[in-house]
Design a protein around this motif. Structure first.
Motif, mmCIF file in Angstrom:
data_model
loop_
_atom_site.group_PDB
_atom_site.id
_atom_site.type_symbol
_atom_site.label_atom_id
_atom_site.label_comp_id
_atom_site.label_asym_id
_atom_site.label_seq_id
_atom_site.Cartn_x
_atom_site.Cartn_y
_atom_site.Cartn_z
ATOM 1 N N LEU A 1 -0.080 6.221 -7.125
ATOM 2 C CA LEU A 1 -0.843 4.986 -7.039
ATOM 3 C C LEU A 1 -0.321 4.108 -5.909
ATOM 4 O O LEU A 1 0.886 4.086 -5.643
ATOM 5 N N PRO A 2 -1.210 3.362 -5.240
ATOM 6 C CA PRO A 2 -0.726 2.332 -4.310
ATOM 7 C C PRO A 2 0.079 1.301 -5.083
ATOM 8 O O PRO A 2 -0.257 0.966 -6.233
ATOM 9 N N ALA A 3 1.129 0.788 -4.478
ATOM 10 C CA ALA A 3 2.020 -0.143 -5.169
ATOM 11 C C ALA A 3 1.277 -1.352 -5.722
ATOM 12 O O ALA A 3 1.561 -1.812 -6.833
ATOM 13 N N TRP A 19 0.801 -1.222 0.000
ATOM 14 C CA TRP A 19 0.000 0.000 0.000
ATOM 15 C C TRP A 19 0.841 1.282 0.000
ATOM 16 O O TRP A 19 0.292 2.378 0.110
ATOM 17 N N SER A 20 2.140 1.138 -0.131
ATOM 18 C CA SER A 20 2.966 2.336 -0.236
ATOM 19 C C SER A 20 2.752 2.980 -1.606
ATOM 20 O O SER A 20 2.251 2.339 -2.534
ATOM 21 N N SER A 21 3.122 4.226 -1.727
ATOM 22 C CA SER A 21 2.832 4.976 -2.955
ATOM 23 C C SER A 21 3.938 4.831 -3.990
ATOM 24 O O SER A 21 5.126 4.826 -3.665
ATOM 25 N N ILE A 22 3.520 4.712 -5.227
ATOM 26 C CA ILE A 22 4.420 4.725 -6.370
ATOM 27 C C ILE A 22 3.935 5.819 -7.317
ATOM 28 O O ILE A 22 2.742 5.894 -7.627
ATOM 29 N N GLN A 74 -5.764 -4.651 4.895
ATOM 30 C CA GLN A 74 -5.707 -3.454 5.728
ATOM 31 C C GLN A 74 -5.145 -2.272 4.932
ATOM 32 O O GLN A 74 -4.028 -1.839 5.153
ATOM 33 N N PRO A 75 -5.935 -1.779 3.976
ATOM 34 C CA PRO A 75 -5.436 -0.694 3.117
ATOM 35 C C PRO A 75 -4.998 0.523 3.925
ATOM 36 O O PRO A 75 -5.731 1.009 4.788
ATOM 37 N N ARG A 76 -3.784 0.956 3.646
ATOM 38 C CA ARG A 76 -3.255 2.152 4.300
ATOM 39 C C ARG A 76 -2.463 2.933 3.260
ATOM 40 O O ARG A 76 -1.318 2.628 2.971
ATOM 41 N N PHE A 77 -3.083 3.917 2.682
ATOM 42 C CA PHE A 77 -2.428 4.700 1.637
ATOM 43 C C PHE A 77 -1.407 5.653 2.247
ATOM 44 O O PHE A 77 -1.692 6.313 3.236
#
Length: 201
Positions: A140-142, A130-133, A197-200
């Motif tokens: 976008l989430p990875a 859920w880390s950002s790319i 467990q989405p965590r942006f």
């Protein structure tokens, strides 16, 4: 340090190959060179050269951002040569299907570190889905990026015609996932738990 060393070596070799056709020809993946002359080093050396500056810069920037993180993971699990072992394995694994498909095709050539870079990126997605790319200016989430990347690569691999080895991207991604889970099976249930467990960020 290993990531930076890989980037440095790749950048230097690519730079000289841009203006040295002999060097480019000696390093590129050319199937007859393996089948006729047993120049198996080309299964790795093709990843040291690139088609142009944009090809090189994109690959090396991606490797810089994600390679440093994954280097810590593989070093902790495998020792000082862990990341370079993973990276070389990715270069070989990602290109083998292409080589087997084109082993009798004297007009085929392939170059660039994209397959290995895909392996690094997808290994990272396993650890932090859920880390950002950032794709150009889009955040976008990875995990979303990885799904879109796979779908696009499959489509373009079937379509063809753009002189990009999309097959290497796909096999590199698969290698990154398989190698990482095989090395540390606990990564898989952790990945599944993180997906729920989405965590942006």
């Amino acid at each position: 340090m290993t990531t930076l060393l890989i980037i440095l070596v790749t950048a230097v070799v690519s730079f000289f190959a841009f203006s040295n056709r002999r060097l480019m020809d000696d390093l590129i993946l050319w199937p007859p060179a393996l089948s006729r002359s047993r120049e198996y080093y080309r299964l790795v050396s093709y990843g040291l050269i690139h088609a142009d500056w944009s090809h090189l810069i994109f690959n090396m920037l991606t490797l810089y951002f994600f390679g440093r993180i994954m280097e810590e993971f593989y070093t902790a699990a495998m020792g000082a040569l862990g990341f370079v072992t993973f990276y070389i394995g990715a270069l070989i694994f990602s290109i083998l299907p292409t080589y087997m498909k084109n082993r009798n095709n004297a007009s085929y050539r392939s170059l660039g570190a994209s397959g290995a870079v895909s392996a690094v990126l997808f290994a990272y997605v396993l650890l932090s889905p859920w880390s950002s790319i950032y794709v150009f200016i889009v955040k976008l989430p990875a995990i979303i990026y990885s799904v879109l990347f796979v779908a696009y690569s499959i489509y373009m691999d079937k379509r063809g015609g753009d002189n990009v080895n999309h097959s290497a991207h796909l096999w590199g991604a698969a290698y990154g996932v398989i190698f990482t889970i095989a090395l540390n099976p606990a990564v898989l249930p952790r990945f599944i738990a993180l997906l729920s467990q989405p965590r942006f960020s």
